[in-house]
Design an enzyme around this catalytic site. Structure first.
Site, short mmCIF file in Angstrom:
data_model
loop_
_atom_site.label_atom_id
_atom_site.label_comp_id
_atom_site.label_asym_id
_atom_site.label_seq_id
_atom_site.Cartn_x
_atom_site.Cartn_y
_atom_site.Cartn_z
N GLY A 200 15.00 5.41 1.72
CA GLY A 200 15.88 5.76 0.60
C GLY A 200 15.20 6.69 -0.38
O GLY A 200 14.38 7.52 0.01
N ASN A 201 15.50 6.52 -1.67
CA ASN A 201 14.96 7.42 -2.67
C ASN A 201 13.73 6.84 -3.37
O ASN A 201 13.42 5.65 -3.24
CB ASN A 201 16.03 7.79 -3.71
CG ASN A 201 16.54 6.56 -4.48
OD1 ASN A 201 15.79 5.89 -5.18
ND2 ASN A 201 17.83 6.28 -4.35
N VAL A 204 14.15 3.76 -6.11
CA VAL A 204 14.29 2.43 -5.52
C VAL A 204 13.01 2.06 -4.76
O VAL A 204 12.61 0.89 -4.74
CB VAL A 204 15.53 2.37 -4.59
CG1 VAL A 204 15.63 1.00 -3.92
CG2 VAL A 204 16.79 2.68 -5.37
N GLY A 205 12.36 3.06 -4.16
CA GLY A 205 11.10 2.80 -3.46
C GLY A 205 10.06 2.15 -4.37
O GLY A 205 9.33 1.24 -3.95
N GLU A 222 10.03 5.29 3.37
CA GLU A 222 10.46 6.60 3.87
C GLU A 222 11.38 7.19 2.80
O GLU A 222 12.53 6.79 2.67
CB GLU A 222 11.19 6.44 5.20
CG GLU A 222 10.39 5.75 6.28
CD GLU A 222 9.12 6.50 6.66
OE1 GLU A 222 9.08 7.74 6.46
OE2 GLU A 222 8.17 5.87 7.12
N CYS A 256 17.23 13.60 5.01
CA CYS A 256 15.99 13.54 4.23
C CYS A 256 15.01 14.66 4.59
O CYS A 256 14.19 15.06 3.77
CB CYS A 256 15.32 12.18 4.38
SG CYS A 256 14.83 11.77 6.07
#
Length: 516
Positions: A200-201, A204-205, A222, A256
């Site tokens: 994700g982004n 949030v990571g 990732e 991505c």
């Protein structure tokens, strides 16, 4: 009374906590460890992908307006390949791995033994809701783990289908699917896992990593980022722009590893725009809005976010949009600068900015002033130029003269570095990432005289022997080759002697006959 207390505890536990408890209990039975079981589950996963291909395509069409063949090409085809590779190679991947020995351990067993980590949490992304969710699952199953699967709630049709159908094919206690939004994800992150795999982004990571730290849980992140694409003015612009157009506008730019922006000299900017215009017309017709292989932005929130990024920049081509359909036409922006709004975050949409630079030196400097991207793209005939980009930049991957296709090579690790992520997966890399590579050394209870050098009292003489035995590496493979070479030499020498003796015998027989 005990039964009443147990019921009270269960009532206080959240759904997510109950799922994780059940999954860990199933893992502790040891059922995931036999390779035959892992292969059987992988075969079931492959059967799910092949038997339910039409259902998967229908769900992705509802989520992202992707065509049936587009879903097969970018989602299920790669999954099938990953699963088949794991089925074929898991015996090799899971086998003990011999390592080099020292003279001190020459008579010992020394090896690395891959072992399951335990219970893995896989948090998927919405842009490729099947590929990016189930590819890590392939590595988790092959490595002998249990896994809790959390598909993205944004691709809601795919998430619902995964929840309904996956338990019909995989062991539902070892590989449960948990659906829901932010609340459910936060509740899952409160639980203890043995590894968390998030796609994700970056925002949030960081939250995932923060939650994992409470249990000292390792993570794979990732994340993506702004992947630059440098175009050398002397390359074949027709081919370069054709491949860039494909890589950028696949899945409506929601990839991505899509090229996020172009770096090129001002002298070729107009030619680049014109070549991309031709390619857009060839790939998506004059009206991409009506073309079946051109997708949509996933929802209106992301639609408005992408549109806002275009503000203040000059549209060179495209720019059409329709919020009611979440449609944004393939768009190119020209004369963009490093401070433009579109350069403040990953675009994740069908908008391609062009930034002009004086040459390669400025391009490399521009890339290095920013966070490390998931991919650096470079288009050039000049191998020296490509090597400079490789040695003077840092990214998760580098791809020269094409886009996206490095992700199809299972032997290459897929992952980011720095702000674009940590950890990697794909093929054996995914197996190793979701395994504990356990160090094993098995000695015998003999040859104690050799060990006396390490026991007190410590003397200079003993230290000399320790240095000799400790610092002389012995390669097991080299020893085997030497032994084989020695055996071959001995056998060859023996055969030569036999041949000579036969020749002498023949000589004596002939001489005897003549004399007789």
């Amino acid at each position: 009374m005990d039964s009443y207390c147990s019921s009270s505890i269960l009532l206080k536990m959240s759904r997510e906590q109950l799922v994780v408890e059940r999954t860990r209990k199933a893992f502790l039975t040891g059922s995931t460890k036999p390779l035959k079981f892992r292969i059987q589950q992988l075969q079931c996963l492959l059967r799910f992908i092949t038997e339910r291909r039409k259902d998967i395509a229908d769900a992705v069409h509802k989520d992202l307006y992707k065509s049936e063949h587009g879903t097969e090409l970018f989602e299920t085809l790669g999954l099938e390949g990953d699963i088949q590779l794991a089925i074929e190679k898991v015996w090799e991947w899971a086998a003990p791995r011999p390592v080099e020995k020292t003279l001190l351990t020459i008579s010992d067993e020394v090896y690395i033994r891959p072992e399951p980590l335990g219970v893995v949490l896989i948090i998927g992304a919405w842009n490729y809701p099947w590929a990016v969710t189930l590819k890590p699952l392939v590595g988790a199953i092959a490595a002998g783990n249990a896994a809790v699967i959390k598909p993205s709630e944004i691709s809601s049709h795919s998430a619902k289908l995964m929840e309904d159908l996956l338990p019909l094919y995989l062991d539902k206690d070892l590989y449960p699917v948990v659906t829901g939004g932010v609340t459910e994800t936060q509740e899952l992150l409160k639980q203890r896992f043995d590894h968390i795999f998030y796609t994700g982004n970056c925002t949030v990571g960081k939250l995932v990593m923060q939650a994992a730290a409470q249990h000292l849980t390792p993570v794979s992140l990732e994340l993506g980022g702004k992947s630059p694409c440098f175009i050398d003015k002397n390359c074949d612009l027709n081919v370069a722009c054709r491949r860039i157009t494909w890589g950028k506008f696949v899945n409506c730019g929601q990839t991505c590893i899509a090229p996020d922006y172009i770096l090129c000299e001002a002298s070729i900017q107009s030619r680049v725009v014109e070549e991309i215009r031709k390619c857009i017309k060839e790939f998506y017709t004059e009206d991409p809005k009506t073309f079946k292989d051109y997708g949509r932005i996933v929802n209106q929130r992301h639609f408005r976010r992408v549109v806002a990024l275009m503000e203040g920049s000059t549209v060179a081509l495209g720019g059409d949009r329709d919020e009611s359909q979440c449609y944004i036409a393939p768009t190119v922006l020209k004369d963009v600068t490093g401070t433009s709004t579109v350069m403040t975050e990953e675009i994740f949409g069908p908008v391609l900015p062009i930034i002009t630079v004086s040459g390669l030196d400025e391009a490399i400097g521009f890339i290095n002033e920013r966070e490390k991207p998931l991919v650096v793209y470079v288009f050039s005939h000049d191998k020296k130029l490509i090597r400079r980009v490789i040695t003077e930049t840092s990214s998760g991957a580098l791809l020269a003269n094409d886009c996206l296709v490095h992700a199809t090579v299972s032997a290459l690790p897929f992952g980011g570095v720095g702000n674009s992520g940590m950890g990697c997966y794909q093929g054996r890399h995914g197996f190793d990432r979701l395994s504990h590579l356990r160090s094993c050394l098995i000695k015998k209870l003999n040859m104690e005289a050799v060990n006396s050098m390490r026991y007190p009292p410590h003397t200079a003489k003993k230290m000399g022997w320790v240095r000799f035995f400790l610092f002389n590496q012995v390669s097991v493979c080299r020893l085997r080759r030497m032994a084989l070479l020695t055996l071959v030499t001995v056998v060859a020498g023996f055969l030569v002697q036999v041949k000579k003796r036969k020749q002498m015998l023949h000589y004596h027989i002939i001489t005897h006959i003549i004399n007789y």
